[in-house]
Write a protein that holds these residues in place. Structure first.
Motif, short mmCIF file in Angstrom:
data_model
loop_
_atom_site.label_atom_id
_atom_site.label_comp_id
_atom_site.label_asym_id
_atom_site.label_seq_id
_atom_site.Cartn_x
_atom_site.Cartn_y
_atom_site.Cartn_z
N SER A 78 29.83 52.52 -25.96
CA SER A 78 29.04 51.51 -25.91
C SER A 78 29.16 50.22 -26.41
O SER A 78 28.98 49.32 -25.59
CB SER A 78 27.42 52.12 -25.72
N GLN A 79 29.37 50.23 -27.45
CA GLN A 79 29.54 49.21 -28.37
C GLN A 79 30.81 48.32 -27.64
O GLN A 79 30.89 47.16 -27.43
CB GLN A 79 29.92 49.44 -29.75
N GLU A 80 31.79 49.17 -27.20
CA GLU A 80 33.22 48.29 -26.66
C GLU A 80 32.91 48.02 -25.13
O GLU A 80 33.30 46.90 -24.81
CB GLU A 80 34.31 49.71 -26.63
N THR A 81 31.97 48.63 -24.66
CA THR A 81 31.45 47.97 -23.11
C THR A 81 30.79 46.72 -23.59
O THR A 81 31.20 45.72 -22.80
CB THR A 81 30.55 49.25 -22.62
N PHE A 82 30.02 46.39 -24.41
CA PHE A 82 29.13 45.37 -24.53
C PHE A 82 30.15 44.28 -25.04
O PHE A 82 30.19 42.96 -24.67
CB PHE A 82 28.04 45.49 -25.65
N LEU A 83 31.17 44.63 -25.92
CA LEU A 83 32.54 43.77 -26.08
C LEU A 83 33.16 43.02 -24.88
O LEU A 83 33.40 42.03 -24.71
CB LEU A 83 33.16 44.12 -27.41
N LYS A 84 33.26 44.07 -24.20
CA LYS A 84 34.13 43.98 -22.96
C LYS A 84 33.37 42.96 -21.89
O LYS A 84 33.65 41.97 -21.31
CB LYS A 84 34.52 45.31 -22.20
N VAL A 85 31.87 43.35 -21.78
CA VAL A 85 31.03 42.45 -21.07
C VAL A 85 31.04 40.86 -21.61
O VAL A 85 31.13 40.11 -21.00
CB VAL A 85 29.71 42.90 -20.88
N TYR A 86 30.94 40.71 -22.76
CA TYR A 86 30.79 39.52 -23.63
C TYR A 86 32.06 38.59 -23.29
O TYR A 86 32.23 37.67 -22.72
CB TYR A 86 30.72 39.48 -25.06
#
Length: 140
Positions: A78-86
């Motif tokens: 989930s943290q990696e997903t937020f980084l990708k979204v950013y």
């Protein structure tokens, strides 16, 4: 019912579908807020992205945990997903709702992780099941 009354009813029904009126087409307040925050983040508002992360963190964790089955891996994904979204915020289309875009990134991140861990297997919908291809059992 007269033809003119029927025509007025049909026109009203078509307008409600086209405008998204009615409970089945209305967006939830969370979806509207997430879209608003992502649009602000796209235009450079860092606090909006922080608020978006706070709002979606529990949802992202639960989805990832249900897909990978590990609390630690779900937190990481989930943290990696937020980084990708950013990183991809410039590609977000403002006229589209944010949550489907977010969930697609989250799902693809989890699938990639499962593939790397060799926990995701490919299945063909058109190939026969098992070794006996003459049996005619199809994996559909």
């Amino acid at each position: 019912m007269s033809p003119s009354e029927r025509e007025a009813r049909d026109r009203k029904s078509a307008e409600s579908v086209n405008t998204g009126a009615g409970t089945e087409y209305e967006r939830s307040p969370m979806e509207c807020e997430a879209t608003r925050l992502m649009t602000a983040a796209k235009h450079g508002d860092a606090t909006a992205f922080d608020a978006l992360v706070e709002q979606l963190r529990p949802r992202a964790f639960h989805v990832a945990n249900s897909m990978v089955g590990s609390r630690d891996d779900a937190l990481e994904l989930s943290q990696e997903t937020f980084l990708k979204v950013y990183r991809a915020r410039a590609t977000y289309r403002e006229e589209e709702p944010f949550l489907p875009w977010f969930h697609r990134i989250l799902r693809n991140t989890c699938f990639s992780y499962l593939r790397k861990q060799k926990r995701l297997k490919k299945h063909s919908l058109s190939a026969p099941r098992g070794a006996d291809e003459d049996a005619g059992e199809w994996d559909v």
